[in-house]
Design an enzyme around this catalytic site. Structure first.
Site, PDB file in Angstrom:
ATOM      1  N   HIS A   2      19.169 -24.261  16.008  1.00 12.24           N
ATOM      2  CA  HIS A   2      19.218 -25.310  14.984  1.00 12.24           C
ATOM      3  C   HIS A   2      19.885 -24.834  13.687  1.00 12.24           C
ATOM      4  O   HIS A   2      20.943 -25.301  13.338  1.00 12.24           O
ATOM      5  CB  HIS A   2      17.839 -25.896  14.677  1.00 12.24           C
TER       6      HIS A   2
ATOM      7  N   GLU B 277      14.595 -25.226  11.343  1.00 16.03           N
ATOM      8  CA  GLU B 277      14.507 -26.596  11.881  1.00 16.03           C
ATOM      9  C   GLU B 277      13.497 -27.339  11.008  1.00 16.03           C
ATOM     10  O   GLU B 277      12.397 -27.666  11.431  1.00 16.03           O
ATOM     11  CB  GLU B 277      14.053 -26.575  13.353  1.00 16.03           C
TER      12      GLU B 277
END
Ligand SMILES: *[C@@H]1O[C@H](CO)[C@@H](O)[C@H](O)[C@H]1NC(C)=O
Ligand SMILES: *[C@@H]1O[C@H](CO)[C@@H](O)[C@H](O)[C@H]1NC(C)=O
Ligand SMILES: *[C@@H]1O[C@H](CO)[C@@H](O)[C@H](O)[C@H]1NC(C)=O
Ligand SMILES: *[C@@H]1O[C@H](CO)[C@@H](O)[C@H](O)[C@H]1NC(C)=O
Ligand SMILES: *[C@@H]1O[C@H](CO)[C@@H](O)[C@H](O)[C@H]1NC(C)=O
Ligand SMILES: [Zn+2]
Length: 498
Positions: free
Chosen positions: A369, A344
């Site tokens: 993510h 991320e």
């Protein structure tokens, strides 16, 4: 004149022949890529095709208007500038009413929006401390928890306010990241995350009050259900819940509160398929604290196997400890089922970026993510081979300063490669988004190919069940139930009602 035309005729003829072959090849390539994409190699039945025609007509209208008027294209702007416009979109309305399967990446204290917290501040025995950030605590007596200011009874403070409507409106601002001028308020990831962490500090005392914790999750499940979601996996730091008399419980009690709430919800709404817990404490800890977290996870997994899904570490990834620091400990804890946040970040080639390597090597079942994944071809191959779900949260990445224009979000690459993607919403309450529909809408219209259609939406919904932590035979039932609801949706679809 005539001779000139005759002279060029053969050239035209050759040209046309060449064009045929060229166009044939071109068509093949375009079609191949569409088939390679997520959902692209499935076929729709007649009823689904009717839905699809309606959906795509509206999608083309919206997108083509944006193409012709790029300055007015809402999805290229900050989410806060168009979030109130989304409800007007017919594509959105179709997506909202469509069964979407599961939400697999969402955090305990950021599911419901700010008005809910304003309401909580009307409860008895609440103290407030106007520090930076603002804090709250429920107690019979003045709280002794730290606060840079004085604890005052909320009731007294509100009574003293000149204008309660204005007072509540100001209070509400502490419970949301939404503002009118996001590009000024949030120039970089530093400001967004500072505000975001302040949000968690502010709601902490309101939610970790035991009765509120249970009611909040119950109400969150209601919102998911209303957004046509059947099943949820919630990540929680498992705060130590407390009572008015100062009693503070351990994390096992918080897990039990989840179990109790889920059971109550399933009794009240038997059409909901359930919820599970991913224990996800802060990554900004030392080895000793991590050890205690691992013990807690083991304890919950042993005592509440139906509740427990897995383990994760959370917090702003660039500032927390990278996974590599914990590898020896985590290798001893692979039985806990890892669902790590990883990648991320926008910082290519950093330790944060390399969290993706460790997540894969540590055997993560899914990755939170995976925003940086597109820069790692070998890891993408691993993700495909090991069938590791990638939990993509487009609005979160936009709001938390990874990407400004969602057309540049790497999800479009993941979709084109048919990576095992699931869409989720991360912290929808903190930016006043839907439990899932806003994320689905923005991903479908703003990120995916213009040509991606109902097959993508259905494929994403099915992925959310396939990559869930449900047990195998439960999963089969869930997918059967999803298909039945999908058919209901398709059979009762009426384009005119959108
Ligand atoms: C589409 O599916 C068929 C049948 O499963 C398979 O043979 C083919 O390779 C797939 N095509 C693509 C582009 O994935
Ligand atoms: C985009 O936003 C404008 C106002 O800013 C609104 O009038 C328009 O309907 C929106 N378009 C879509 C497709 O939501
Ligand atoms: C807040 O309380 C009011 C009054 O009881 C209620 O109408 C409203 O729905 C509540 N809002 C939320 C978000 O729970
Ligand atoms: C109180 O504040 C609200 C919101 O700012 C405003 O609309 C209202 O006129 C104010 N009421 C009084 C009595 O000043
Ligand atoms: C705070 O008060 C509680 C009882 O309300 C007590 O158990 C605790 O020891 C106190 N903590 C401190 C730091 O004084
Ligand atoms: Zn997250």
């Amino acid at each position: 004149m005539r001779s000139v035309i005759l002279a060029i005729l053969p050239i035209l003829f050759i040209h046309a022949k060449c064009d045929d072959k060229y166009h044939e090849k071109r068509k093949q390539l375009v079609e191949l890529e569409l088939r390679m994409a997520l959902g692209g190699n499935t076929t729709l039945n007649d009823k689904e095709n009717i839905v699809n025609n309606c959906l795509m007509q509206h999608k083309f209208n919206e997108l083509d208007y944006g193409f012709d008027n790029p300055d007015h294209y809402n999805l290229s702007h900050h989410f806060f500038n168009y979030r109130n416009q989304i409800q007007k979109s017919k594509v959105y309305k179709i997506i909202q009413s469509m069964p979407k399967g599961a939400v697999l990446h969402v955090h305990d204290m950021a599911i419901i929006g700010p008005d809910y917290f304003v309401n909580l501040t009307y409860m008895d025995h609440l103290y407030v401390c106007f520090g930076k950030p603002i804090k709250f605590w429920f107690s019979y007596t003045v709280p002794n928890t730290t606060c840079d200011g004085d604890w005052k009874l909320m009731k007294d403070v509100r009574k003293a306010a000149a204008n309660v409507t204005q007072f509540d409106a100001d209070l509400r601002k502490h419970f949301t990241l939404v503002c009118d001028n996001p590009d000024v308020v949030y120039p970089s990831i530093k400001e967004t995350w500072t505000t975001f962490m302040g949000y968690f500090t502010s709601v902490y005392g309101l939610l970790s009050f035991r009765p509120n914790w249970e009611q909040y999750f119950y109400d969150a499940l209601k919102l998911f259900r209303a957004d046509n979601i059947m099943y949820v996996e919630v990540r929680s730091i498992l705060p130590n819940l407390y009572e008015l008399d100062g009693t503070v419980y351990d994390k096992i009690i918080t897990a039990k509160a989840y179990r109790k709430t889920i059971n109550k919800f399933l009794k009240d709404y038997p059409d909901f398929l359930g919820a599970k817990l991913i224990f996800a404490p802060s990554r900004k800890v030392d080895a000793k604290v991590l050890d205690s977290y691992i013990q807690t996870a083991r304890h919950i997994k042993r005592d509440m196997p139906d509740l427990y899904a897995g383990f994760d570490l959370v917090g702003q990834e660039d500032l927390g400890n990278p996974l590599i620091e914990f590898v020896p400990q985590l290798l001893q804890a692979k039985d806990l089922n890892f669902f790590f946040h990883a990648g991320e970040t926008n910082w290519y080639g950093t330790l944060t970026d390399e969290n993706l390597v460790d997540a894969v090597l540590l055997g993560a079942k899914r990755i939170g993510h995976g925003y940086a994944l597109a820069k790692h071809p070998a890891l993408m191959r691993e993700v495909i081979e090991k069938d590791i779900g990638i939990e993509v949260n487009v609005l979160s990445n936009a709001v938390l300063s990874l990407v400004k224009d969602v057309r540049n979000h790497p999800l479009n690459i993941f979709l084109s490669l048919d990576l095992p993607v699931v869409l989720s919403s991360d912290d929808p309450g903190a930016w006043e988004a839907d439990p899932l529909s806003d994320d689905f809408y923005v991903a479908f219209v703003g990120v995916a190919s213009r040509l991606a259609d109902l097959r993508l939406l259905k494929g994403l919904a099915l992925n959310s069940l396939k990559y869930s932590a449900m047990k195998a035979e439960r999963k089969v039932r869930a997918i059967r139930e999803f298909n039945s609801r999908w058919n209901d949706f398709v059979n009762h679809f009426d384009c005119k009602s959108y």
